[in-house]
Design a protein around this motif. Structure first.
Motif, PDB file in Angstrom:
ATOM      1  N   LYS A   1      13.842  26.705   0.439  1.00 22.81           N
ATOM      2  CA  LYS A   1      12.689  26.756   1.208  1.00 22.81           C
ATOM      3  C   LYS A   1      12.049  27.712   0.719  1.00 22.81           C
ATOM      4  O   LYS A   1      11.674  28.212  -0.455  1.00 22.81           O
ATOM      5  N   ALA A   2      10.472  27.496   0.971  1.00 19.65           N
ATOM      6  CA  ALA A   2       8.687  27.693  -0.146  1.00 19.65           C
ATOM      7  C   ALA A   2       9.188  29.456  -0.588  1.00 19.65           C
ATOM      8  O   ALA A   2       9.432  29.966  -1.460  1.00 19.65           O
ATOM      9  N   GLY A   3       9.960  30.181   0.552  1.00 22.98           N
ATOM     10  CA  GLY A   3      10.214  31.666   0.454  1.00 22.98           C
ATOM     11  C   GLY A   3      11.279  31.962  -0.161  1.00 22.98           C
ATOM     12  O   GLY A   3      10.616  32.850  -1.337  1.00 22.98           O
ATOM     13  N   ASP A   4      12.331  31.218  -0.801  1.00 19.94           N
ATOM     14  CA  ASP A   4      12.999  31.794  -1.843  1.00 19.94           C
ATOM     15  C   ASP A   4      12.503  31.022  -2.993  1.00 19.94           C
ATOM     16  O   ASP A   4      12.852  31.163  -3.989  1.00 19.94           O
ATOM     17  N   ALA A   5      11.830  29.878  -2.861  1.00 21.85           N
ATOM     18  CA  ALA A   5      10.876  29.677  -4.310  1.00 21.85           C
ATOM     19  C   ALA A   5      10.292  31.069  -5.085  1.00 21.85           C
ATOM     20  O   ALA A   5      10.261  30.696  -5.813  1.00 21.85           O
ATOM     21  N   SER A   6       9.412  31.624  -3.837  1.00 24.06           N
ATOM     22  CA  SER A   6       8.399  32.487  -3.997  1.00 24.06           C
ATOM     23  C   SER A   6       9.121  34.193  -4.355  1.00 24.06           C
ATOM     24  O   SER A   6       8.667  34.070  -5.876  1.00 24.06           O
ATOM     25  N   ILE A   7      10.460  33.463  -4.167  1.00 20.61           N
ATOM     26  CA  ILE A   7      11.187  35.170  -4.697  1.00 20.61           C
ATOM     27  C   ILE A   7      11.977  34.594  -5.814  1.00 20.61           C
ATOM     28  O   ILE A   7      12.105  35.089  -7.066  1.00 20.61           O
ATOM     29  N   PHE A   8      12.884  33.411  -5.974  1.00 22.29           N
ATOM     30  CA  PHE A   8      13.101  33.062  -7.304  1.00 22.29           C
ATOM     31  C   PHE A   8      11.656  33.423  -8.536  1.00 22.29           C
ATOM     32  O   PHE A   8      12.135  33.983  -9.467  1.00 22.29           O
ATOM     33  N   LEU A   9      10.891  32.707  -8.383  1.00 22.24           N
ATOM     34  CA  LEU A   9       9.825  32.713  -9.534  1.00 22.24           C
ATOM     35  C   LEU A   9       9.099  34.647  -9.886  1.00 22.24           C
ATOM     36  O   LEU A   9       8.927  34.607 -10.173  1.00 22.24           O
ATOM     37  N   ILE A  10       8.911  34.933  -9.171  1.00 26.15           N
ATOM     38  CA  ILE A  10       8.573  36.554  -9.008  1.00 26.15           C
ATOM     39  C   ILE A  10      10.639  37.400  -9.547  1.00 26.15           C
ATOM     40  O   ILE A  10      10.043  38.388 -10.795  1.00 26.15           O
ATOM     41  N   LEU A  11      11.616  36.961  -9.281  1.00 28.58           N
ATOM     42  CA  LEU A  11      12.530  37.498  -9.997  1.00 28.58           C
ATOM     43  C   LEU A  11      12.565  36.465 -10.689  1.00 28.58           C
ATOM     44  O   LEU A  11      13.058  37.486 -12.389  1.00 28.58           O
ATOM     45  N   THR A  12      12.349  35.879 -11.747  1.00 29.53           N
ATOM     46  CA  THR A  12      12.773  34.950 -12.453  1.00 29.53           C
ATOM     47  C   THR A  12      11.252  35.682 -13.783  1.00 29.53           C
ATOM     48  O   THR A  12      12.744  35.963 -15.000  1.00 29.53           O
ATOM     49  N   THR A  13      10.257  35.238 -13.482  1.00 27.55           N
ATOM     50  CA  THR A  13       9.807  35.762 -13.790  1.00 27.55           C
ATOM     51  C   THR A  13       9.510  37.322 -14.510  1.00 27.55           C
ATOM     52  O   THR A  13       9.587  37.890 -16.100  1.00 27.55           O
ATOM     53  N   THR A  14       9.924  38.079 -13.736  1.00 31.49           N
ATOM     54  CA  THR A  14       9.785  39.793 -13.900  1.00 31.49           C
ATOM     55  C   THR A  14      10.744  40.449 -14.708  1.00 31.49           C
ATOM     56  O   THR A  14      11.020  40.719 -15.533  1.00 31.49           O
ATOM     57  N   GLY A  15      11.945  39.478 -14.113  1.00 34.26           N
ATOM     58  CA  GLY A  15      13.515  39.451 -15.280  1.00 34.26           C
ATOM     59  C   GLY A  15      14.121  39.202 -16.087  1.00 34.26           C
ATOM     60  O   GLY A  15      14.024  40.138 -17.631  1.00 34.26           O
ATOM     61  N   HIS A  16      13.280  38.053 -16.839  1.00 33.94           N
ATOM     62  CA  HIS A  16      12.798  37.644 -18.219  1.00 33.94           C
ATOM     63  C   HIS A  16      11.730  37.830 -18.522  1.00 33.94           C
ATOM     64  O   HIS A  16      12.806  38.736 -19.650  1.00 33.94           O
ATOM     65  N   TYR A  17      11.161  39.069 -18.144  1.00 34.65           N
ATOM     66  CA  TYR A  17      10.263  39.878 -19.165  1.00 34.65           C
ATOM     67  C   TYR A  17      10.731  40.870 -19.532  1.00 34.65           C
ATOM     68  O   TYR A  17      10.431  41.724 -20.729  1.00 34.65           O
ATOM     69  N   SER A  18      11.082  41.282 -19.050  1.00 35.08           N
ATOM     70  CA  SER A  18      12.677  43.029 -19.144  1.00 35.08           C
ATOM     71  C   SER A  18      13.665  42.854 -19.445  1.00 35.08           C
ATOM     72  O   SER A  18      13.407  43.703 -20.597  1.00 35.08           O
ATOM     73  N   LEU A  19      13.527  41.618 -20.923  1.00 34.47           N
ATOM     74  CA  LEU A  19      14.244  41.292 -21.386  1.00 34.47           C
ATOM     75  C   LEU A  19      13.317  41.296 -22.923  1.00 34.47           C
ATOM     76  O   LEU A  19      14.500  41.190 -23.993  1.00 34.47           O
ATOM     77  N   PHE A  20      12.312  41.125 -23.086  1.00 32.38           N
ATOM     78  CA  PHE A  20      11.925  41.315 -24.234  1.00 32.38           C
ATOM     79  C   PHE A  20      11.763  42.269 -25.206  1.00 32.38           C
ATOM     80  O   PHE A  20      12.606  42.076 -26.896  1.00 32.38           O
TER      81      PHE A  20
END
Length: 402
Positions: free
Chosen positions: A275-294
């Protein structure tokens, strides 16, 4: 190769890529004998011996319970998702029938199946912990697995609710000092941001205990558990509950490690293509989560590597999901777009500007604090949106037990 060049020249890069991958797979056919050929041979045997109604129908609850118990004893962080597995197995295996509306038939409860699941978990636990119990070392094991004396947060704050809580306490303490409402002699110097793994007391807000984090975590998990039980949504519903258990534990757990965000990001990728809504949530979560590991990769040689890898993954994920849901509304609104773009200036400030300022020696914790708090906002937002989608999603009615 001529065909490949023609396709590439016409701009149809996806077809060219598909053709190239197909040719490569054809070259590797001799290596498939031990895997693909055997799998297809076994599948032919299964389909020959079963009616078509059972080709894609299998019950592996007992195996699922066994392997999850083994996984849990290999790494206790999977306690985060144990409630989802427990409720799923109880509902789908220990109750053998559903009503037409999808709710459980309470008279279909099987004590035998409960005993079987309990026996599996007990045997795995006995095999794993039995030697330590015999040597009277079980208390030592649990003290290492659950180090409550290490403090609420890790040395670098995981971007969760407690990072926001700590930051708010820090801001309120600064305001209190400026207004002369607090005694500076009674305030510890950089206790929360010293980079040490230790217990500390909040200055203005109430200090948090392990019991408080446990209660908060259970409260955060309960709605997803209730939805899994009372409002079944099929396999997608179980996956959502699994993600919410992992994410809620990350949000409110005691001494959470930054890397635990991956427990939610990885399964969320499976929902992102539905679903497009799940895709949006995933992109926010994965972008923010991956950056938080920097901040975990802090040496100079790792800087270009981590930036390049994240850019490649993020750009590919966003472009692919935009293509997949191109007929629907945009994946991000203006606020979400502004927030994600803000990660760029944040990285520039933390990595390229701050090290050359005079604040580096006096306030060395500022880059970590900014990264943690900024990412905590995005992860909290993704958690909230995912919960809204779970609570408002329609149930999947079934007329028989699946």
């Amino acid at each position: 190769m001529a065909a490949l060049g023609t396709l590439t020249g016409s701009g149809n890069w996806f077809s060219a890529l598909a053709l190239g991958v197909t040719l490569l797979k054809c070259l590797l056919i001799p290596t498939y004998h031990s895997t693909d050929f055997e799998v297809h041979r076994n599948w032919l045997a299964i389909t020959h011996s079963l009616p078509i109604s059972q080709w894609y129908y299998e019950k592996r609850h007992v195996e699922g319970a066994f392997f999850f118990a083994v996984l849990l004893h290999f790494k206790h962080i999977y306690l985060y998702v144990a409630p989802a597995y427990g409720i799923y197995l109880l509902r789908s295996y220990c109750f053998t029938a559903n009503k037409p509306d999808g709710s459980v038939r309470w008279n279909s409860f099987s004590f035998v199946r409960v005993i079987l699941l309990g026996l599996i978990v007990f045997l795995v636990s006995a095999l794993s912990l039995g030697p330590f119990l015999a040597l009277n070392q079980l208390p030592q094991v649990f003290s290492r697995l659950f180090p409550f004396k290490r403090g609420l947060c890790h040395a670098y704050w995981a971007p969760n609710f407690w990072a926001l809580y700590n930051a708010l306490d820090k801001v309120l303490s600064v305001i209190g000092l400026e207004l002369k409402l607090l005694d500076p002699n009674k305030i510890p110097k950089a206790s929360m941001t010293s980079g040490l793994v230790q217990q500390f007391q909040h200055i203005v807000l109430p200090s948090v205990t392990p019991l408080a984090t446990l209660i908060c975590t259970l409260i955060a998990i309960l709605p997803s558990i209730f939805c899994l039980w009372f409002k079944p949504q099929g396999p997608r519903g179980f996956l959502r509950c699994l993600i919410l258990c992992a994410l809620s534990s990350f949000m409110f757990g005691w001494h959470v490690h930054e890397k635990a965000i991956l427990l939610a990001i990885l399964p969320m990728s499976l929902l992102s293509v539905e679903k497009a809504g799940d895709a949006s949530i995933f992109l926010i979560l994965t972008t923010t989560g991956h950056y938080s590991l920097f901040p975990l990769l802090f040496t100079a040689p790792e800087l270009p590597i981590k930036i390049l890898l994240m850019l490649l993954f993020t750009i590919y994920s966003i472009s692919s999901l935009k293509i997949l849901f191109r007929k629907e509304k945009p994946l991000f609104n203006w606020m979400e777009t502004f927030y994600l773009l803000g990660l760029g200036p944040l990285e520039v400030c933390c990595e390229f500007v701050f090290p050359f300022t005079s604040w580096k020696l006096k306030y060395p914790f500022i880059p970590l604090l900014l990264t943690s708090v900024y990412c905590a906002v995005g992860i909290t937002y993704a958690w909230f949106r995912l919960y809204v989608s779970v609570l408002t999603g329609p149930p999947v009615s079934k007329t028989k037990k699946q």
